[in-house]
Scaffold this active site. Structure first.
Site, PDB file in Angstrom:
ATOM      1  CD  GLU A 171     -11.909   6.089   5.334  1.00 10.11           C
ATOM      2  OE1 GLU A 171     -11.366   5.040   5.697  1.00 10.11           O
ATOM      3  OE2 GLU A 171     -11.354   6.915   4.580  1.00 10.11           O
ATOM      4  CE  LYS A 211      -2.258   4.604   6.919  1.00 10.35           C
ATOM      5  NZ  LYS A 211      -3.347   5.283   7.588  1.00 10.35           N
ATOM      6  NE  ARG A 233      -2.632   1.038   3.496  1.00  7.18           N
ATOM      7  CZ  ARG A 233      -3.384   0.824   4.576  1.00  7.18           C
ATOM      8  NH1 ARG A 233      -4.644   0.442   4.455  1.00  7.18           N
ATOM      9  NH2 ARG A 233      -2.889   0.987   5.792  1.00  7.18           N
TER      10      ARG A 233
END
Ligand code: PXG
Length: 311
Positions: free
Chosen positions: A203, A170, A71
């Protein structure tokens, strides 16, 4: 005044000998926390230009290390930041940092910034990325949240549009989540539910959201504006492997309010039951059966699955 200063200086020194400063892996070297510094011209600081990962180790097992490193690489690829280390080198650096800090159970923060440059947005100003690994103790929600469930609140700040800054990334640009966190805290809640620009459930600020209804475990598809959480994926895998049907579903607040159970997942939070949302009781108002089963399966997984290191 002088006496006071010297005595506090002495006690500080004593403390330091008892407990050495944590070591940070910074640009290829291990440096004490107090000396781990980067320039005020770093674009990570000036513009939030960089990527990061939050990883955990449990009893000398690093949970889903490979998934986190993938990721990290994908976030970096999208922002066109070339990682200075290969996945193997990064894994070695993480393990070595844990060892040097004698940590069995840790929160691991890996950060890669665009690096030091001139003022001005252009990343071409930055010659080489700064990178570091922090290993620390993890601060959890209070134990009562895991036993009795937590209460969350929907906040006005809408989750970033996937077409703008995709929440799948991220990056060091976390203000969207921080604003939501502030709004939750202003109302005395510890966590915020974030909706996307269409009003669908996205979220929380650092956790993915699940509900259980009539035995079906559900979580929003990430294209609606959520991080592809590694804990989220682990929970979906665990559910399916243990005969609990699980699906990605577009969810509204109405769906959450009328769920039998709800819970959040994240590296920091692990699996935490939610028993009230915006004042509405969820199910029976206590952690549900499916949630408790998944919490226990997740705990078992973290104790046996991961990249092992020795201290
Ligand atoms: N959504 C967002 C926006 C996150 O930042 C998650 C979901 C959960 O993803 P993982 O892969 O962890 O299951 C995150 C992760 C912290 C902290 O220090 C935050 C996260 C992870 C670790 C630590 O607040 N967020």
């Amino acid at each position: 005044m002088a006496i006071h200063r010297s005595s506090s200086h002495k006690s500080k020194k004593l403390l330091q000998t008892a407990q050495p400063e944590p070591l940070i892996y910074l640009n290829g070297e291990f440096v004490p926390k107090g000396e781990a510094k980067i320039s005020v011209f770093d674009h990570g600081l000036l513009y939030g230009d960089g990527v990061f990962e939050g990883i955990r180790s449990y009893n000398c097992l690093i949970f889903k290390l490979n998934e986190h490193l993938i990721r990290l690489r994908e976030s970096a690829h999208t922002i066109m930041l070339k990682l200075p280390l290969t996945a193997e080198e990064m894994a070695d650096a993480i393990v070595e940092t844990l060892k040097r800090n004698h940590l069995r159970d840790a929160y691991i923060r890996v950060v890669v910034t665009r690096g030091e440059g001139d003022l001005g947005l252009d990343p071409a100003n930055c010659k080489s990325p700064n990178y570091f690994v922090i290993t620390d103790k993890i601060v959890l929600y209070p134990e009562s949240f895991y036993r009795d469930g937590m209460e969350i609140i929907t906040v006005p700040t809408v989750r970033n549009l996937p077409e703008a800054i995709n929440p799948a990334l991220k990056t060091l640009n976390y203000l969207n989540n921080i604003m939501a966190k502030i709004e939750a805290k202003n109302s005395n809640y510890k966590e915020a539910l974030m909706l996307n620009h269409q009003g669908y459930v996205a979220e929380c600020t650092g956790d993915n959201v699940f509900l259980v209804k009539n035995g079906l475990v559900q979580t929003p598809p990430t294209y609606l504006g959520a991080l592809r959480g590694i804990t989220r994926q682990a929970i979906m895998d665990l559910a399916l492997r243990n005969d609990m049907p699980c699906q990605e579903r577009i969810l509204t607040r109405h769906d959450l309010f009328n769920a039998d159970e709800a819970f959040l997942t994240g590296t920091a939070a692990e699996v935490v039951p939610v028993v009230k949302i915006d004042g509405r009781q969820i199910g029976k108002g206590k952690p549900g059966k499916v949630t408790r089963k998944l919490m226990s399966l997740f705990q078992d997984l973290t104790r046996k699955d991961g990249v092992r290191y020795t201290l």
